[in-house]
Write an enzyme that holds these catalytic residues in place. Sequence first.
Site, PDB file in Angstrom:
ATOM      1  N   LYS A  62       0.838  -1.203   0.000  1.00 49.25           N
ATOM      2  CA  LYS A  62       0.000   0.000   0.000  1.00 49.25           C
ATOM      3  C   LYS A  62       0.874   1.255   0.000  1.00 49.25           C
ATOM      4  O   LYS A  62       1.626   1.493   0.941  1.00 49.25           O
ATOM      5  CB  LYS A  62      -0.896   0.043   1.247  1.00 49.25           C
ATOM      6  CG  LYS A  62      -1.913   1.178   1.147  1.00 49.25           C
ATOM      7  CD  LYS A  62      -2.614   1.490   2.435  1.00 49.25           C
ATOM      8  CE  LYS A  62      -1.906   2.522   3.258  1.00 49.25           C
ATOM      9  NZ  LYS A  62      -1.803   3.853   2.627  1.00 49.25           N
ATOM     10  N   GLU A  97      10.581   0.874   9.934  1.00 52.19           N
ATOM     11  CA  GLU A  97      11.512   1.969   9.595  1.00 52.19           C
ATOM     12  C   GLU A  97      10.764   3.254   9.925  1.00 52.19           C
ATOM     13  O   GLU A  97       9.849   3.631   9.192  1.00 52.19           O
ATOM     14  CB  GLU A  97      11.850   1.945   8.099  1.00 52.19           C
ATOM     15  CG  GLU A  97      12.476   0.671   7.601  1.00 52.19           C
ATOM     16  CD  GLU A  97      13.994   0.645   7.757  1.00 52.19           C
ATOM     17  OE1 GLU A  97      14.550   1.617   8.302  1.00 52.19           O
ATOM     18  OE2 GLU A  97      14.592  -0.346   7.356  1.00 52.19           O
ATOM     19  N   CYS A 156      13.445  10.932   6.220  1.00 56.98           N
ATOM     20  CA  CYS A 156      13.471  10.396   7.581  1.00 56.98           C
ATOM     21  C   CYS A 156      14.836  10.608   8.223  1.00 56.98           C
ATOM     22  O   CYS A 156      14.946  10.811   9.422  1.00 56.98           O
ATOM     23  CB  CYS A 156      13.137   8.916   7.552  1.00 56.98           C
ATOM     24  SG  CYS A 156      14.129   8.030   6.339  1.00 56.98           S
ATOM     25  N   GLU A 193      10.525  15.280  15.525  1.00 56.87           N
ATOM     26  CA  GLU A 193      10.691  15.257  14.071  1.00 56.87           C
ATOM     27  C   GLU A 193       9.726  16.270  13.438  1.00 56.87           C
ATOM     28  O   GLU A 193       8.531  16.232  13.698  1.00 56.87           O
ATOM     29  CB  GLU A 193      10.368  13.858  13.540  1.00 56.87           C
ATOM     30  CG  GLU A 193      10.640  13.738  12.064  1.00 56.87           C
ATOM     31  CD  GLU A 193      10.297  12.364  11.502  1.00 56.87           C
ATOM     32  OE1 GLU A 193       9.230  11.833  11.844  1.00 56.87           O
ATOM     33  OE2 GLU A 193      11.103  11.835  10.720  1.00 56.87           O
TER      34      GLU A 193
HETATM   35  P1  NAD Z   1       2.491   7.786   8.388  1.00 55.87           P
HETATM   36  O1  NAD Z   1       2.923   6.891   9.496  1.00 55.87           O
HETATM   37  O2  NAD Z   1       1.425   8.756   8.660  1.00 55.87           O
HETATM   38  O3  NAD Z   1       2.029   6.937   7.127  1.00 55.87           O
HETATM   39  C1  NAD Z   1       2.849   5.953   6.561  1.00 55.87           C
HETATM   40  C2  NAD Z   1       1.975   4.931   5.869  1.00 55.87           C
HETATM   41  O4  NAD Z   1       1.195   4.249   6.857  1.00 55.87           O
HETATM   42  C3  NAD Z   1       0.974   5.524   4.885  1.00 55.87           C
HETATM   43  O5  NAD Z   1       0.863   4.650   3.791  1.00 55.87           O
HETATM   44  C4  NAD Z   1      -0.320   5.549   5.696  1.00 55.87           C
HETATM   45  O6  NAD Z   1      -1.484   5.500   4.897  1.00 55.87           O
HETATM   46  C5  NAD Z   1      -0.185   4.289   6.528  1.00 55.87           C
HETATM   47  N1  NAD Z   1      -0.954   4.285   7.773  1.00 55.87           N
HETATM   48  C6  NAD Z   1      -1.442   5.345   8.470  1.00 55.87           C
HETATM   49  N2  NAD Z   1      -2.088   4.910   9.577  1.00 55.87           N
HETATM   50  C7  NAD Z   1      -2.000   3.548   9.575  1.00 55.87           C
HETATM   51  C8  NAD Z   1      -2.455   2.525  10.461  1.00 55.87           C
HETATM   52  N3  NAD Z   1      -3.121   2.810  11.571  1.00 55.87           N
HETATM   53  N4  NAD Z   1      -2.161   1.249  10.161  1.00 55.87           N
HETATM   54  C9  NAD Z   1      -1.455   0.931   9.049  1.00 55.87           C
HETATM   55  N5  NAD Z   1      -1.015   1.857   8.164  1.00 55.87           N
HETATM   56  C10 NAD Z   1      -1.273   3.157   8.431  1.00 55.87           C
HETATM   57  O7  NAD Z   1       3.828   8.484   7.897  1.00 55.87           O
HETATM   58  P2  NAD Z   1       3.969   9.525   6.725  1.00 55.87           P
HETATM   59  O8  NAD Z   1       3.526  10.843   7.257  1.00 55.87           O
HETATM   60  O9  NAD Z   1       3.363   9.020   5.474  1.00 55.87           O
HETATM   61  O10 NAD Z   1       5.546   9.502   6.480  1.00 55.87           O
HETATM   62  C11 NAD Z   1       6.403  10.270   7.205  1.00 55.87           C
HETATM   63  C12 NAD Z   1       7.077   9.446   8.281  1.00 55.87           C
HETATM   64  O11 NAD Z   1       7.760   8.338   7.693  1.00 55.87           O
HETATM   65  C13 NAD Z   1       8.136  10.229   9.006  1.00 55.87           C
HETATM   66  O12 NAD Z   1       8.023  10.003  10.383  1.00 55.87           O
HETATM   67  C14 NAD Z   1       9.434   9.658   8.460  1.00 55.87           C
HETATM   68  O13 NAD Z   1      10.531   9.805   9.310  1.00 55.87           O
HETATM   69  C15 NAD Z   1       9.070   8.244   8.230  1.00 55.87           C
HETATM   70  N6  NAD Z   1       9.983   7.596   7.270  1.00 55.87           N
HETATM   71  C16 NAD Z   1      10.904   6.703   7.736  1.00 55.87           C
HETATM   72  C17 NAD Z   1      11.806   6.105   6.874  1.00 55.87           C
HETATM   73  C18 NAD Z   1      12.839   5.119   7.370  1.00 55.87           C
HETATM   74  O14 NAD Z   1      13.432   4.439   6.543  1.00 55.87           O
HETATM   75  N7  NAD Z   1      13.049   5.008   8.657  1.00 55.87           N
HETATM   76  C19 NAD Z   1      11.750   6.392   5.516  1.00 55.87           C
HETATM   77  C20 NAD Z   1      10.799   7.300   5.059  1.00 55.87           C
HETATM   78  C21 NAD Z   1       9.913   7.891   5.965  1.00 55.87           C
END
Ligand code: NAD
Length: 484
Positions: free
Chosen positions: A189, A263, A297, A394
Site C-alpha cells: 500500500k 523503519e 526520515c 521530528e
Molecule cells: P504515516 O505513518 O502517517 O504513514 C505511513 C503509511 O502508513 C501511509 O501509507 C499511511 O497510509 C499508513 N498508515 C497510516 N495509519 C495507519 C495505520 N493505523 N495502520 C497501518 N497503516 C497506516 O507516515 P507519513 O507521514 O506518510 O511519512 C512520514 C514518516 O515516515 C516520518 O516520520 C518519516 O521519518 C518516516 N519515514 C521513515 C523512513 C525510514 O526508513 N526510517 C523512511 C521514510 C519515511
Amino acid sequence: MARKNTIDWQLAPAPESTDHFKLKEQYELFINGKWQKPKSGKYFDTINPANEQKLARIAEAGEADVDAAVKAARKAYDTVWSRMPAAERGKYIYRIARLLQEKARQFAVVESMDGGKPIRESRDFDIPVAAAHFFYYAGWADKLAYAFPGKSVAPLGVAGQIVPWNFPLLMAAWKIAPALACGNTVVLKPAETTPLTALLLAELIQEAELPDGVVNIVTGAGATGAAIVNHPDINKIAFTGSTAVGKLIQRATAGTGKKLTLELGGKAPNIIFADATIDQAVEGIINGIYFNQGHVCCAGSRLYVEESVHDEVVRKLKHRMKSLVVGDPLDKNTDIGAINSKEQLGTINKYIKLGQQEGADMYQSACDLPGKGFWCRPTLFTNVAQSARITQEEIFGPVLAIQTFRTMEEALQKANNTPYGLSAGVWTDKGSKIFNLTTKLRAGVVWANTFNKFDPTSPFGGYKESGYGREGGVHGLGAYLNLN
Ligand code: NAD
C-alpha cells in the site's frame, strides 16, 4: 512559477516536459494481476501539491478488497512463486529493473508531480536507486544459500508492505525487491498522497508478465493500512512511516506470529568540528536538510557546531540559503519543491512558530513563494536549547536547529539525546574522531564528511524509536526469510 532566489541573479526556466505520457483519469486496485474496482465503491483524489490541481482519482481499498489481495497473494505463493526455480524468479525481477530504467523519465516526472519533490531529486536519485534495488536483489534470488552459510533458507509467505509519501517508488522498491527475491508474494500500500508511481509500477509489473497475484497494489489511507496489518493470513509486515503509527502496528502484531520490520522517524544530528572543511560541510548540511524539503526520515535536522567555528558556519549557511531556488518541482534548477500536503505544511508551520515561542532565533531566506500550492522557506534556528521541542521532535520539513559544543563528549551526549536513532553525520579532518564517534553514536547509519548517501548493498535502519530491522544489503534479505 517563481525560480528566483534572493541573491542578485536568476536562472532561466528549465521545466521538464510532461507531454511524453498521459496519466489515466482513474486508477483501480491492482489485485491478482488485474485492475479491479474497489468493493467499497469509494475513490479519492490525488493532487499536485505545487498547484493543488487534481492529477487522478484513486480507488480506496476496504477490508474486502484487502482480503481479495491477500487471497491472490497466498494463491500465487502456494502455487507459483515459492515453487519456481530461484533463477527464474530472478529473471522476472531483472525485467522489472530494466523496464523501470526504460521508463525512468515518466516515473521521475510523475513522482515530482504527485509528491512535490524537485525533478533533479526524482530523476537523479529516487528512480535510478529504485531500479538499482531491483537489479541488486534480482542477483541474490538464486544465491540465498550463500548469503547465510550453514543455514537453510525458506520464504515467509505473504508480505504486507506499507510505505510513506516521501520516497514513494523507492520505498516500494526497497520492500518489493527483497521480498520477491526471497520467494514471498506481496500486498503493498502506497501513501494516500502519493499513490501514482506505485500504480505505474503495477502497470510495469503487468508488462513484465509476473504471474498473477505475486504483487498486489492496493491504495487507500490509514484504514486500508490497518486492514493489511490485521489480516490473519499475512506472515510479515514491513512498515515505513511515522513512529506513532509504527507503535500502533507493533501493538496490533504482538502475539500474532507475524514478522515485523519498522523503519520510523528520525532527528539526525550533524556534527561539525573546527578542523572540518567548512565549505564542504556547509554544502552537506544544506543538502541534508533543505533538498527534498526536509521530507527525509534521515534529514540532518539538528546541527552541532564546534563553538569556535559557529559564527563562520552560520554565516556561510545563511549565504548559501539565499541562493536556494524554491519553486516549480518540474524545473531542473529547483532546489526545494512543494511541501507534500496542506496538512504537512500546517505541521511544519506549527513547529516554526513553536521555535520562536521557545526563544530561539529564526532565520529564513526571503525568497518568493508561488501563489498556489504548499510551500515553506528554508529555515534555521540558532540559540536553541537541547530540551526545545524543535530539537527533540521530528518536523519533517526544511527546518534546521543549530547548537554549539566544546568537547567531543558534549557533542556525543547532545547528538544521542533524542528518542530517535536513524542516522548521523560527522564532519572532520581527523579519521580518529570519525572512528571514535561512529562507535558511540546511537544511529543506524553514520556518514562521515558526506550525508544522505544510499546504495542497495548497504543496510539501512534505526535504533530506539526509529524502528528495528534493516532494509538493503544482505540484512534486507534476512528480513524476508525463515533461517534455520
Ligand atoms: P504515516 O505513518 O502517517 O504513514 C505511513 C503509511 O502508513 C501511509 O501509507 C499511511 O497510509 C499508513 N498508515 C497510516 N495509519 C495507519 C495505520 N493505523 N495502520 C497501518 N497503516 C497506516 O507516515 P507519513 O507521514 O506518510 O511519512 C512520514 C514518516 O515516515 C516520518 O516520520 C518519516 O521519518 C518516516 N519515514 C521513515 C523512513 C525510514 O526508513 N526510517 C523512511 C521514510 C519515511
